[in-house]
Scaffold this motif. Structure first.
Motif, PDB file in Angstrom:
ATOM      1  N   PHE A   1       9.408  57.700  28.154  1.00  0.00           N
ATOM      2  CA  PHE A   1       8.138  58.792  28.392  1.00  0.00           C
ATOM      3  C   PHE A   1       7.162  58.197  27.780  1.00  0.00           C
ATOM      4  O   PHE A   1       6.712  57.075  26.989  1.00  0.00           O
ATOM      5  N   SER A   2       6.199  59.174  27.628  1.00  0.00           N
ATOM      6  CA  SER A   2       4.979  59.075  27.035  1.00  0.00           C
ATOM      7  C   SER A   2       4.892  59.407  26.111  1.00  0.00           C
ATOM      8  O   SER A   2       5.283  61.141  25.606  1.00  0.00           O
ATOM      9  N   LEU A   3       3.988  59.100  24.847  1.00  0.00           N
ATOM     10  CA  LEU A   3       3.575  59.732  23.571  1.00  0.00           C
ATOM     11  C   LEU A   3       2.141  59.227  23.239  1.00  0.00           C
ATOM     12  O   LEU A   3       1.882  58.544  23.604  1.00  0.00           O
ATOM     13  N   ASP A   4       1.443  60.573  23.192  1.00  0.00           N
ATOM     14  CA  ASP A   4       0.290  60.680  22.556  1.00  0.00           C
ATOM     15  C   ASP A   4       0.233  60.365  21.405  1.00  0.00           C
ATOM     16  O   ASP A   4       0.307  61.188  20.556  1.00  0.00           O
ATOM     17  N   ILE A   5       0.057  59.119  20.837  1.00  0.00           N
ATOM     18  CA  ILE A   5      -0.064  58.588  19.202  1.00  0.00           C
ATOM     19  C   ILE A   5      -2.175  58.541  18.894  1.00  0.00           C
ATOM     20  O   ILE A   5      -2.461  57.723  19.737  1.00  0.00           O
ATOM     21  N   ASN A   6      -2.734  58.965  18.708  1.00  0.00           N
ATOM     22  CA  ASN A   6      -3.705  58.094  17.411  1.00  0.00           C
ATOM     23  C   ASN A   6      -5.287  58.615  19.341  1.00  0.00           C
ATOM     24  O   ASN A   6      -5.803  58.474  19.076  1.00  0.00           O
ATOM     25  N   GLY A   7      -4.466  59.705  20.135  1.00  0.00           N
ATOM     26  CA  GLY A   7      -5.366  59.934  21.492  1.00  0.00           C
ATOM     27  C   GLY A   7      -5.014  58.398  21.856  1.00  0.00           C
ATOM     28  O   GLY A   7      -5.697  58.877  23.340  1.00  0.00           O
ATOM     29  N   THR A   8      -4.226  58.112  21.942  1.00  0.00           N
ATOM     30  CA  THR A   8      -3.803  57.222  23.515  1.00  0.00           C
ATOM     31  C   THR A   8      -2.320  57.427  23.354  1.00  0.00           C
ATOM     32  O   THR A   8      -1.023  57.300  22.856  1.00  0.00           O
ATOM     33  N   ALA A   9      -2.329  57.585  25.000  1.00  0.00           N
ATOM     34  CA  ALA A   9      -0.719  56.941  25.479  1.00  0.00           C
ATOM     35  C   ALA A   9      -0.416  55.816  25.056  1.00  0.00           C
ATOM     36  O   ALA A   9      -1.190  54.730  25.755  1.00  0.00           O
ATOM     37  N   ARG A  10       1.355  56.080  24.782  1.00  0.00           N
ATOM     38  CA  ARG A  10       2.280  55.246  25.215  1.00  0.00           C
ATOM     39  C   ARG A  10       2.869  55.089  25.414  1.00  0.00           C
ATOM     40  O   ARG A  10       3.800  56.210  25.573  1.00  0.00           O
ATOM     41  N   THR A  11       3.207  54.494  26.326  1.00  0.00           N
ATOM     42  CA  THR A  11       4.650  54.594  27.320  1.00  0.00           C
ATOM     43  C   THR A  11       6.164  54.492  26.032  1.00  0.00           C
ATOM     44  O   THR A  11       5.867  52.523  25.565  1.00  0.00           O
ATOM     45  N   VAL A  12       6.826  54.281  26.324  1.00  0.00           N
ATOM     46  CA  VAL A  12       7.950  53.898  25.604  1.00  0.00           C
ATOM     47  C   VAL A  12       9.588  54.241  26.190  1.00  0.00           C
ATOM     48  O   VAL A  12       9.592  55.185  27.184  1.00  0.00           O
ATOM     49  N   THR A  13      10.825  53.160  26.047  1.00  0.00           N
ATOM     50  CA  THR A  13      11.698  53.129  27.148  1.00  0.00           C
ATOM     51  C   THR A  13      12.347  52.696  25.378  1.00  0.00           C
ATOM     52  O   THR A  13      12.643  52.002  24.551  1.00  0.00           O
ATOM     53  N   LEU A  14      13.335  54.867  24.648  1.00  0.00           N
ATOM     54  CA  LEU A  14      14.438  54.658  23.360  1.00  0.00           C
ATOM     55  C   LEU A  14      15.517  55.195  23.784  1.00  0.00           C
ATOM     56  O   LEU A  14      15.443  55.728  24.976  1.00  0.00           O
ATOM     57  N   ASP A  15      16.002  54.934  22.732  1.00  0.00           N
ATOM     58  CA  ASP A  15      17.152  55.768  22.739  1.00  0.00           C
ATOM     59  C   ASP A  15      16.880  57.574  22.467  1.00  0.00           C
ATOM     60  O   ASP A  15      16.092  57.329  21.291  1.00  0.00           O
TER      61      ASP A  15
END
Length: 191
Positions: A24-38
């Motif tokens: 999924f994608s997280l908007d961190i400090n104005g930047t979309a970051r895609t992560v695969t997490l538990d």
């Protein structure tokens, strides 16, 4: 369980079960970051262990100290209590995202000017909480010590004196005891 190589039980413990991770994608400090997490990964652990943003600190890991405070859609939150997977679509701001390039956020500058820190461990959480608290007060949110005769919501900002600031920041602990300097720094930037 025997952790020696070749032990099927130990190898199975390292492999995630199907359906326990998501991309999924997280908007961190104005930047979309895609992560695969538990699915059990908290925002705090995602920030520190997977995205390299170590400003938010792991203090108590129970939502009681405030060292991990970040802003979620402009409101302060204990990142150790939030599942990262549930924050898709939310705007998360960490202490690293408050400055505008080389120009510090006014709260960051006030903390430096007032020497509102000692060891610095709680400082990122204190700063994020102060930014969020100033927003809450500007939006007219009352606190426990706001007088009952104060302007009712949403007609005006809450007045921020030292007592009001102390109450609103009470969820952020400082083991060094820099509280008086923290309050003065926030007073410096409060409207």
């Amino acid at each position: 369980m025997d952790p020696t190589p070749g032990n099927d039980d130990a190898d199975a413990a390292q492999v995630p079960l199907p359906g326990t991770r998501s991309t999924f994608s997280l908007d961190i400090n104005g930047t979309a970051r895609t992560v695969t997490l538990d699915h059990r990964t908290t925002v705090l652990d995602a920030l520190r262990e997977h995205l390299g943003l170590t400003g938010a600190k792991k203090g108590c890991d129970h939502g009681q100290c405030g060292a991990c405070t970040v802003l979620v859609d402009g409101r302060r939150a204990n990142s150790c209590l939030l599942f990262a997977v549930a924050q898709e679509g939310a705007r998360i701001t960490t202490v690293e995202g408050l400055a505008d390039g080389d120009r510090l956020h006014p709260v960051q500058a006030a903390f430096l000017e007032r020497d509102a820190l000692q060891c610095g461990y709680c400082t990122p959480g204190q700063i994020c909480s102060a930014v969020g608290m100033l927003g809450e007060a500007a939006d007219g949110f009352p606190s426990h010590v706001t007088p009952p005769t104060a302007t009712p919501l949403p007609e005006g900002p809450a007045a921020l004196g030292a007592e009001e600031i102390r109450e609103r920041m009470s969820g952020n602990l400082c083991r060094c005891g820099a509280y008086s300097h923290i309050v003065r720094a926030i007073e410096d930037v409060a409207p």
